[in-house]
Scaffold this active site. Structure first.
Site, short mmCIF file in Angstrom:
data_model
loop_
_atom_site.label_atom_id
_atom_site.label_comp_id
_atom_site.label_asym_id
_atom_site.label_seq_id
_atom_site.Cartn_x
_atom_site.Cartn_y
_atom_site.Cartn_z
N THR A 1 -8.35 6.59 -2.00
CA THR A 1 -9.72 6.07 -2.09
C THR A 1 -10.70 7.21 -1.85
OG1 THR A 1 -9.41 5.34 0.19
CG2 THR A 1 -9.32 3.66 -1.52
N LYS B 1 -14.40 8.35 -3.66
CA LYS B 1 -15.64 8.72 -2.95
C LYS B 1 -16.14 10.08 -3.42
CE LYS B 1 -13.76 6.16 0.89
NZ LYS B 1 -12.90 6.26 2.10
N LYS C 1 1.12 14.63 0.42
CA LYS C 1 -0.24 14.93 -0.03
C LYS C 1 -0.41 16.42 -0.36
CE LYS C 1 -2.15 11.05 2.65
NZ LYS C 1 -2.84 10.17 1.69
N LYS D 1 -7.99 14.42 4.12
CA LYS D 1 -7.16 13.21 4.17
C LYS D 1 -6.12 13.45 5.25
CE LYS D 1 -6.04 13.90 -0.24
NZ LYS D 1 -6.28 12.61 -0.85
N ARG D 2 -5.31 12.41 5.58
CA ARG D 2 -4.24 12.64 6.54
C ARG D 2 -3.35 13.81 6.06
NH1 ARG D 2 -3.60 8.70 10.77
NH2 ARG D 2 -1.65 9.79 11.22
N HIS E 1 0.80 -1.23 0.00
CA HIS E 1 0.00 0.00 0.00
C HIS E 1 0.83 1.27 0.00
CE1 HIS E 1 -3.96 -1.86 0.87
NE2 HIS E 1 -3.22 -2.78 1.46
C1 26W Z 1 3.23 2.81 10.93
C2 26W Z 1 3.62 2.30 9.67
C3 26W Z 1 2.62 2.35 8.59
C4 26W Z 1 3.07 2.45 7.32
C5 26W Z 1 2.18 2.44 6.29
C6 26W Z 1 1.26 2.27 8.84
C7 26W Z 1 0.37 2.27 7.80
C8 26W Z 1 0.84 2.34 6.52
C9 26W Z 1 -0.14 2.27 5.38
C10 26W Z 1 0.37 1.28 4.37
C11 26W Z 1 -0.41 3.60 4.81
C12 26W Z 1 -1.68 3.64 4.02
O1 26W Z 1 -2.75 3.75 4.57
N1 26W Z 1 -1.57 3.60 2.70
C13 26W Z 1 -2.67 3.97 1.87
O2 26W Z 1 -3.38 2.81 1.48
C14 26W Z 1 -4.55 3.16 0.75
C15 26W Z 1 -5.32 1.90 0.49
O3 26W Z 1 -4.66 1.09 -0.41
C16 26W Z 1 -4.18 3.90 -0.52
O4 26W Z 1 -5.36 4.28 -1.17
C17 26W Z 1 -3.34 5.13 -0.20
O5 26W Z 1 -2.89 5.74 -1.38
C18 26W Z 1 -2.16 4.73 0.66
O6 26W Z 1 -1.44 5.87 1.10
#
Ligand code: 26W
Length: 813
Positions: free
Chosen positions: A658, A662, A556, A550-551, A359
Site C-alpha cells: 500500500t 501512497k 522486500k 517499509k518493514r 493478506h
Molecule cells: C504474527 C503473524 C502475522 C502474520 C502476518 C502478523 C501479521 C501478518 C500480516 C498478514 C502481514 C501483513 O501486514 N501483510 C500485508 O498486508 C498488506 C495489506 O493488505 C499488504 O499490502 C502487504 O502486501 C502485506 O504484506
C-alpha cells in the site's frame, strides 16, 4: 458528495480554556504545548460526539445493515489533523488559535502516534475506517487497546534497539471509555460431559476464568462531517469477583497475581508481521478480541431484533486475515450454546455473515495452532471446531468420494506429530467470501495457496485490490500538492480520486509542470530537514530522493537495494564511472526484534552509509540515510518527498503493498517488480511512467528448484565485487565477519529471495531512471502522470467494491 457540514465553532475557544482550567487545574499561562494539544483535541472531540450521536440515531432509526471489521491491528497515526480536515475546520481552528497566540502546527506536533499495528495490514484497516465514514457507510472497527504498541526503534552503532512504546491511552483525548458496555469473556477451564433432560449430549464448560473486556471508542469522522463511526478497542481486566474463591481462601497474593495475568492480555502488540509467534498469550489475545466483538455485535443487533432471523441481513463481519478466525467458532458457540439455535441454522447464519481477507502467502506467516494450546485456552471452541470439521469432511466425501488425500489436505485439523488447527481453513469454511488484496495475489490464493478450496467453492473467491485514503495521504500529508490540485481542477478529488485524471492534460502546460516540480522540491527540503534531525546527515534536495520505506524483510529485498548502492560506489571508486545524477538513498523501517537477518541488514545499511557518506569523491554522487522509527507520522513527511519509490519484492511475495500506492499518488515514480499491486500501478500509469524490472511470478516459479545463484555469481564480476565487499571488513568497522550471514544466505544457501537473479536487470533499470531524471521536463511529466493516473488506488474504491460485492452495505446519508 453533499457539501461539507461545518460544525459551530462559537464555543471552541472557551472549551479549550475550560479544559486547561477545570480539567488540568492550571491557569492558561502555565499550559504546556501538550496541555494545549489536549485542550484543542477535547474541543474537537466535543464536535465529534455531536456527529457521532446523530449518526448512531440515524442508523438506529433506519435499522441499517452494519459491517464490523475485526482486526488485531489498527495503525491510525495521529488524529487531530485528520479530524480537523475531515470536518472542514482546519483553517478556522488555525485562526482561532492564532487569535489566542497559539500555533496549530506546534500543537499538532505534540500528538503521539498510536502505534497499534505492525505495518500494511494495520494501516489498511485504518484507511478503510476513514473511507467507510467518508462514504457515510455503517462500518465499525473492533480491535485491542494495547498498552504497548509496536516498539520504538532507535539506532545505536548502526544496530536497531527496541524500546517499549507505552501508549497513554488513558489520557488520549480521542479514546472514550465505555465501562457500561463491558463484555465478559470465559477462558481456560474444562469440558464436563453431561446430559440434558432429554438425555442428549450437553457439554458444560466449567472452571473457566472470567476476563472482562472494557470497550474504548475512538470516533472516526468521515470527510464532509456527515458521519462519524467508531473504532472500538477492548482492554482486558480481571472481573471484580474474579477468583473470589482464592480471596476467600485467604490467599490474597495468589488472587492478585491471577488478576495481573488476565490484565496482561491487552498489554502488548506482537511485533512480527511475518512470523507466527505461536505463543499461548497471542492465542488468548485473538480469542479475547473475537469474544468481545461477537458479544458486542450481538448485543447491538438484539437492541432492535428479538430473534436471529434477520442477523445476516443486518450484520456483516470482515476478518482481517486469520488472526480473528476464531470468530467462526465463537459465533457458533454464541448462537448454539448461549442463544439456543439449532446447529444447521446457526451455521447458515455464521457463513452468511462472515467474510475473510487473506493478506499474505508467506508460509511462515500462516497461522496454525497446536491442538494442545487450543484445548487449554478454549476447550469448548475446540469441540466446536471438531464438529465443524466433521461435517465439512462429510460433505467432501460426497464431492470427492475416492480422494482421501484431498480430505487430508483440506481438513481444518492438520494431522502429524503435533496436530494443529489450520486457521485459514477454518476461516474459509466459515465464510461466504474469501479475497486477496491485489489481482495477482488473489490469483495466487486460488491457484497456489488453497487450490482445493477454489475447486470446491469457486464462487467464494474474489479480489479486492487494496487502496489508501486520499484524505490522509494527499490532502493532509501533502498540503502543497493538494492546494495546487484544488486550484487547478477543483476539490472533488478528495472524495472521488479518479477525477485526478483531469490533471493529465495539464502536463502540456510548462507553467503548471514548474509549479508541480516546485512542490516536490519543497517536500524534499522538508524531508531533508527530517533526515538531518533524525539521522544527522546532510542531504541535497536536488539529488534524486530514492526511498525504500517499509518493514525490513528479506522478501522486500532491502538487500538488493544495498547491493546496487555498493555497485554504484565501486563504479565511481574503481572505474571512474560517474552516475548521471546524484542520488540520496533513503531507508526507513523496523525489523521484528527476533529476525536476525533483518536486523543485520539494518546494520549493513549503516555500515555502507558510513563508508559512502565519508568518501570525499563518492559522497558527491551518493548519500545513504536511514531514518529511524518509521511510523505513520514520519511516513507523512517521507512519502511526499520521494522521487523514486522502491517496490522491489521477489515476485509473488508481496500480497499487494500500500506504500507503493501512497508514493505514486504523491508523484513518485516506482522502481518495481511485477508483484502485488505494482502490476496494477504499471497498468494504470503506463509502461513509460514506471520502471519495471526482474523476473515475474511465472518466471520465478519456473526457476524454483533449478535456481543456482552460484552460476550467476560466477558469470558476473560486478556481483562478485559487491558480495565480496559485503563479506569483507570494508563495511564492518572493527567487527570482523559481521555481514557473513547475509553473504552466506545468498551465496551458500540458495538465495531464496533471488536477489542475484534480478540484480542486473535492477541495475539497468536504475541507469535508465537516472538518465530520465536529468531530463527535467520528461521527469516532471512522468511524476505528474503518476499522480493523475492512480486515482483507482483510493480506499474509497476498495470499500465501494467490498460494500457492493461482499457486505451488502449501503450509504446512509
Ligand atoms: C504474527 C503473524 C502475522 C502474520 C502476518 C502478523 C501479521 C501478518 C500480516 C498478514 C502481514 C501483513 O501486514 N501483510 C500485508 O498486508 C498488506 C495489506 O493488505 C499488504 O499490502 C502487504 O502486501 C502485506 O504484506
Amino acid at each position: 458528495m453533499d457539501s461539507i457540514i461545518k460544525p459551530d465553532l462559537s464555543g471552541f475557544e472557551n472549551t479549550i480554556r475550560d479544559y486547561v482550567r477545570y480539567v488540568l487545574g492550571k491557569p492558561m499561562t502555565d499550559a504546556t504545548s501538550t496541555d494545549l494539544f489536549n485542550g484543542v483535541s477535547s474541543a474537537v472531540r466535543k464536535l465529534l460526539m455531536d456527529i457521532r450521536i446523530e449518526t448512531e440515531q440515524r442508523y438506529d432509526r433506519r435499522d441499517v445493515k452494519r459491517m464490523h471489521y475485526i482486526s488485531m491491528e489498527f495503525l491510525t497515526g495521529p488524529l487531530l489533523a485528520n479530524n480537523l480536515l475531515n470536518m472542514g475546520i482546519q483553517e478556522d481552528v488555525r485562526a482561532i488559535l492564532k487569535n489566542m497566540g497559539l500555533d496549530l502546527d506546534i500543537l499538532m506536533a505534540c500528538e503521539p502516534d498510536p502505534s497499534l499495528g505492525n505495518g500494511g495490514l494495520g494501516r489498511l484497516a485504518a484507511c478503510f475506517l476513514d473511507s467507510l465514514a467518508s462514504l457515510d457507510m455503517p462500518g465499525f472497527g473492533y480491535g485491542i487497546n494495547y498498552d504497548y504498541g509496536l516498539f520504538k526503534q532507535s539506532i545505536m552503532g548502526g544496530y536497531q534497539r527496541e524500546k517499549p512504546d507505552y501508549w497513554p491511552s488513558r489520557s488520549s483525548p480521542w479514546l472514550i471509555a465505555r465501562s457500561g458496555e463491558k463484555c465478559m469473556v470465559p477462558v481456560y477451564g474444562r469440558i464436563v460431559d453431561t446430559e440434558d433432560i432429554e438425555g442428549g449430549y450437553n457439554p458444560m464448560w466449567s472452571e473457566w476464568k472470567l476476563v472482562v473486556g472494557r470497550p474504548h471508542d475512538i470516533p472516526v469522522v468521515g470527510y464532509g462531517g456527515h458521519t462519524a463511526n467508531r473504532l472500538r478497542l477492548f482492554s482486558a481486566w480481571a472481573s471484580e469477583d474474579f477468583d473470589i474463591q482464592i480471596f476467600n481462601e485467604g490467599d490474597y497474593f495468589r488472587a492478585v497475581e491471577r488478576k495481573i495475568s488476565s490484565e496482561n492480555i491487552s498489554k502488548i502488540l506482537y511485533p512480527s508481521d511475518s512470523q507466527e509467534a505461536g505463543r499461548e498469550l497471542r492465542l488468548v489475545q485473538e480469542y479475547f478480541l473475537v469474544a468481545c466483538a461477537v458479544q458486542d455485535i450481538i448485543r447491538i443487533y438484539l437492541k432492535q431484533h428479538d430473534d436471529f432471523n434477520q442477523f445476516s441481513k443486518k450484520v456483516a463481519i470482515q476478518l482481517n486475515d486469520t488472526h480473528p478466525a476464531l470468530t467462526v467458532a465463537e459465533l457458533m458457540r454464541s448462537l448454539v450454546d448461549v442463544h439456543g439455535l439449532e446447529w444447521d441454522n446457526a451455521w447458515d447464519i455464521t457463513t452468511q455473515t462472515l467474510a475473510y481477507t487473506n493478506h499474505t502467502l508467506l508460509p511462515e506467516a500462516l497461522e496454525k495452532w497446536p491442538l494442545a494450546i487450543v484445548e487449554k485456552v478454549i476447550p469448548r471452541h475446540l469441540q466446536i471446531i471438531y464438529e465443524i470439521n466433521r461435517r465439512f469432511l462429510e460433505t467432501l466425501t460426497v464431492n470427492y468420494p475416492d480422494d482421501p488425500q484431498r480430505l487430508h489436505r483440506m481438513s481444518i485439523i492438520e494431522e502429524g506429530d503435533e496436530k494443529q488447527v489450520r486457521m485459514a481453513h477454518l476461516a474459509i469454511v466459515g465464510s461466504h467470501s474469501v479475497n486477496g488484496v491485489a489481482k495477482i495475489h488473489s490469483h495466487l490464493v486460488k491457484t497456489g495457496l488453497v487450490p482445493d478450496f477454489y475447486d470446491l467453492w469457486p464462487e467464494k473467491f474474489n479480489n479486492k485490490t487494496n487502496g489508501v485514503t486520499p484524505r490522509r495521504w494527499l490532502l493532509s500529508a501533502n498540503p502543497g500538492l493538494a492546494r495546487l490540485i484544488t486550484e487547478s481542477i477543483g476539490d472533488k478529488w478528495i472524495v472521488d480520486l479518479d477525477t485526478l485524471k483531469a490533471l493529465e492534460s495539464l502536463g502540456r502546460d510548462p507553467a503548471f509542470l514548474e509549479k508541480f516540480s516546485m512542490i516536490k522540491r519543497e517536500n524534499k527540503v522538508r524531508l531533508a530537514r527530517l533526515i538531518k534531525k533524525t539521522a544527522y546527515i546532510d542531504v541535497d534536495p536536488d539529488s534524486i530522493f530514492d526511498i525504500h520505506a517499509k518493514r525490513i524483510h528479506e522478501y522486500k529485498r532491502q538487500f538488493l537495494n544495498v547491493m546496487h548502492i555498493i555497485h554504484g560506489y565501486f563504479m565511481i571508486q574503481e572505474e571512474g564511472v560517474i552516475p548521471t545524477a546524484p542520488r540520496t538513498y533513503i531507508f526507513s523501517g523496523k525489523a521484528a526484534p527476533g529476525y536476525f537477518l533483518a536486523k543485520l541488514l539494518i546494520r549493513l545499511i549503516h555500515g555502507v552509509a558510513d563508508v559512502v557518506n565519508k568518501d570525499p569523491l563518492v559522497s558527491q554522487w551518493i548519500k545513504v540515510a536511514f531514518i529511524p522509527d518509521y511510523k505513520v507520522s514520519l511516513a507523512e513527511i517521507i512519502i511526499p518527498g520521494a522521487d523514486v519509490s522502491e517496490q522491489i519484492s521477489t515476485a509473488g511475495m508481496e500480497a499487494s503493498g500500500t506504500g507503493n500506492m501512497k508514493f505514486a499518488i504523491n508523484g513518485a515514480v516506482t522502481m518495481g517488480t511485477m508483484d502485488g499491486a505494482n502490476i496494477e500501478i504499471a497498468e494504470a500509469v503506463g509502461p513509460d511512467n514506471i520502471y519495471i524490472f526482474g523476473h515475474d511470478v511465472e518466471e520465478i516459479q519456473a526457476m524454483r528448484g533449478a535456481y543456482d545463484p552460484g552460476k550467476i555469481l560466477a558469470q558476473s564480476p560486478h556481483i562478485q565485487r559487491v558480495l565480496n565487499a559485503v563479506n569483507s571488513p570494508l563495511f564492518c568497522g572493527w567487527e570482523n565477519d559481521l555481514f557473513f550471514p547475509l553473504f552466506d544466505a545468498v551465496v551458500n544457501h540458495g538465495d531464496y529471495y533471488m536477489n542475484l537473479a534480478d540484480f542486473q536487470s535492477y541495475v539497468d533499470a536504475q541507469v535508465r531512471l537516472s538518465g530520465d531524471y536529468v531530463d527535467k521536463k520528461k521527469w516532471a511529466q512522468m511524476t505528474l502522470l503518476n499522480t493523475a493516473r492512480t486515482g483507482i488506488f483510493s480506499s474509497d474504491r476498495t470499500i465501494r467494491e467490498y460494500a457492493g460485492e461482499v457486505w451488502g452495505l449501503e450509504r446512509q446519508i
